[in-house]
Write a protein that holds these residues in place. Structure first.
Motif, PDB file in Angstrom:
ATOM      1  N   MET A   1      35.203 -12.348 -54.298  1.00  0.00           N
ATOM      2  CA  MET A   1      33.782 -12.658 -54.220  1.00  0.00           C
ATOM      3  C   MET A   1      33.490 -13.523 -52.982  1.00  0.00           C
ATOM      4  O   MET A   1      34.335 -14.287 -52.532  1.00  0.00           O
ATOM      5  N   ASP A   2      32.276 -13.403 -52.453  1.00  0.00           N
ATOM      6  CA  ASP A   2      31.831 -14.187 -51.305  1.00  0.00           C
ATOM      7  C   ASP A   2      31.487 -15.605 -51.768  1.00  0.00           C
ATOM      8  O   ASP A   2      30.536 -15.815 -52.526  1.00  0.00           O
ATOM      9  N   ARG A   3      32.252 -16.579 -51.303  1.00  0.00           N
ATOM     10  CA  ARG A   3      32.047 -17.955 -51.774  1.00  0.00           C
ATOM     11  C   ARG A   3      30.677 -18.499 -51.366  1.00  0.00           C
ATOM     12  O   ARG A   3      30.064 -19.259 -52.110  1.00  0.00           O
ATOM     13  N   LEU A   4      30.200 -18.148 -50.176  1.00  0.00           N
ATOM     14  CA  LEU A   4      28.899 -18.619 -49.733  1.00  0.00           C
ATOM     15  C   LEU A   4      27.789 -18.075 -50.633  1.00  0.00           C
ATOM     16  O   LEU A   4      26.877 -18.813 -51.031  1.00  0.00           O
ATOM     17  N   THR A   5      27.888 -16.802 -50.975  1.00  0.00           N
ATOM     18  CA  THR A   5      26.894 -16.207 -51.879  1.00  0.00           C
ATOM     19  C   THR A   5      26.947 -16.883 -53.242  1.00  0.00           C
ATOM     20  O   THR A   5      25.916 -17.106 -53.878  1.00  0.00           O
ATOM     21  N   GLU A   6      28.153 -17.197 -53.706  1.00  0.00           N
ATOM     22  CA  GLU A   6      28.292 -17.901 -54.989  1.00  0.00           C
ATOM     23  C   GLU A   6      27.561 -19.239 -54.948  1.00  0.00           C
ATOM     24  O   GLU A   6      26.848 -19.595 -55.890  1.00  0.00           O
ATOM     25  N   LEU A   7      27.766 -20.001 -53.857  1.00  0.00           N
ATOM     26  CA  LEU A   7      27.091 -21.293 -53.729  1.00  0.00           C
ATOM     27  C   LEU A   7      25.581 -21.115 -53.675  1.00  0.00           C
ATOM     28  O   LEU A   7      24.823 -21.834 -54.337  1.00  0.00           O
ATOM     29  N   GLU A   8      25.127 -20.167 -52.862  1.00  0.00           N
ATOM     30  CA  GLU A   8      23.687 -19.932 -52.738  1.00  0.00           C
ATOM     31  C   GLU A   8      23.082 -19.545 -54.074  1.00  0.00           C
ATOM     32  O   GLU A   8      21.998 -20.036 -54.451  1.00  0.00           O
ATOM     33  N   LEU A   9      23.772 -18.697 -54.813  1.00  0.00           N
ATOM     34  CA  LEU A   9      23.258 -18.273 -56.106  1.00  0.00           C
ATOM     35  C   LEU A   9      23.203 -19.450 -57.075  1.00  0.00           C
ATOM     36  O   LEU A   9      22.185 -19.669 -57.744  1.00  0.00           O
ATOM     37  N   PHE A  10      24.280 -20.216 -57.164  1.00  0.00           N
ATOM     38  CA  PHE A  10      24.305 -21.348 -58.095  1.00  0.00           C
ATOM     39  C   PHE A  10      23.189 -22.339 -57.773  1.00  0.00           C
ATOM     40  O   PHE A  10      22.493 -22.821 -58.678  1.00  0.00           O
ATOM     41  N   ILE A  11      23.002 -22.663 -56.498  1.00  0.00           N
ATOM     42  CA  ILE A  11      21.955 -23.600 -56.103  1.00  0.00           C
ATOM     43  C   ILE A  11      20.583 -23.050 -56.458  1.00  0.00           C
ATOM     44  O   ILE A  11      19.710 -23.767 -56.964  1.00  0.00           O
ATOM     45  N   LYS A  12      20.383 -21.763 -56.221  1.00  0.00           N
ATOM     46  CA  LYS A  12      19.085 -21.158 -56.545  1.00  0.00           C
ATOM     47  C   LYS A  12      18.859 -21.130 -58.053  1.00  0.00           C
ATOM     48  O   LYS A  12      17.736 -21.383 -58.518  1.00  0.00           O
TER      49      LYS A  12
END
Length: 309
Positions: A1-12
């Motif tokens: 999985m893309d870690r940056l996308t994971e962070l962006e999703l969690f923050i959103k």
């Protein structure tokens, strides 16, 4: 999985309070969003989000991770924006909000230099001693004296800390005497800034000692320049941030009172609505002011005792 996308999703998810809303904002399907969140929780070996039939909320671990992750993501966005902005020429109208004192003493005298550097930027200063809603009033940059913003969409950058000082004119002190201890203050006339926290209390500390002195104003005002003018005329003891009275004290127009005691200090910040897609004009002003504060060593000056302690 893309870690940056994971962070962006969690923050959103944390910000909108909905998996579906976060997925839509990032252009993901709901199943893909769920997989990203599950991957993040699996890698961290911690439950970040709890769900029930009515709502979604962060666990204590999730809240702690959110604060750190948001800062990391914001720094990354800053780096990207700074790189992109460096290729753009700052231009347009820059709307700045600050108190009248700060506008007069620290912004207006620097605008000629700023204009030489960025001739395509026109500046509008909204002088206001109360904090304006930045989005509602179309403010690009604001100078504020608080350490955090209740609105998570507002970002702050510290410029300096400053002491708050008691001071009076030589004429007032010659007539009324110099207070030698906090318990003598109640017999004096005060000039009070009504928007200060606990405006009618002086919370004083000296080493391990502390005390609270109740005061009443002979003059009260919502503007520091009104009070400063009254203090210079000999009306009473002024309670103001050092940056407002520093030059007057150095010149001898005002004299510190109980300078070995401290009032709670103030943090001066520059605030702006969002780190995302920061415009070149906003970035130019933020960096300009930060450079000016560092070059002039204002924090050292304004937190000093001016050799009078």
């Amino acid at each position: 999985m893309d870690r940056l996308t994971e962070l962006e999703l969690f923050i959103k998810v944390a910000e909108v309070g909905s998996m579906g809303g976060a997925a839509e904002a990032l252009g993901l399907s709901n199943p893909a969003a769920s997989r990203h969140l599950a991957s993040l929780e699996g890698r961290l070996k911690a439950r970040l989000v709890e769900r029930n039939t009515r709502r979604l909320y962060l666990t204590s671990e999730g809240q702690e991770f959110y604060e750190r992750a948001r800062a990391v993501l914001a720094e990354l966005q800053d780096a990207e924006t700074a790189l992109n902005s460096s290729t753009l020429k700052p231009s347009g109208v820059l709307r700045v909000s600050a108190s009248l004192s700060f506008s007069m003493q620290l912004i207006a005298p620097r605008l000629a230099q700023y204009h030489r550097l960025y001739p395509q930027v026109r500046v509008h200063i909204e002088a206001a001693n109360r904090y304006l809603d930045m989005i509602e009033n179309g403010i690009d940059v604001a100078i504020r004296n608080r350490e955090f913003e209740p609105d998570s969409s507002i970002t702050i950058r510290k410029l300096a800390s400053t002491r708050r000082v008691l001071c009076a004119s030589p004429a007032y002190l010659a007539s009324h005497g110099m207070p030698q201890s906090p318990d003598e203050l109640s017999a004096h006339d005060f000039l009070i800034y009504v928007y200060a926290n606990h405006a009618h209390e002086l919370r004083l500390t000296r080493d391990a000692d502390s005390c609270v002195v109740a005061i009443q104003g002979l003059l009260e005002s919502n503007d520091g320049q009104v009070l400063r003018a009254a203090a210079l005329s000999g009306l009473g003891i002024l309670v103001q941030p050092s940056y407002i009275v520093y030059d007057d004290i150095v010149a001898g127009r005002l004299v510190p009172v109980l300078n070995d005691w401290d009032l709670p200090r103030i943090q001066i910040n520059i605030a702006y609505p969002s780190r995302k897609h920061l415009s070149a004009k906003v970035r130019s002003f933020i960096d300009f002011m930060a450079d000016e504060f560092e070059k002039n060593n204002y924090e050292r000056k304004w937190t000093s005792y001016m050799g009078l302690r």
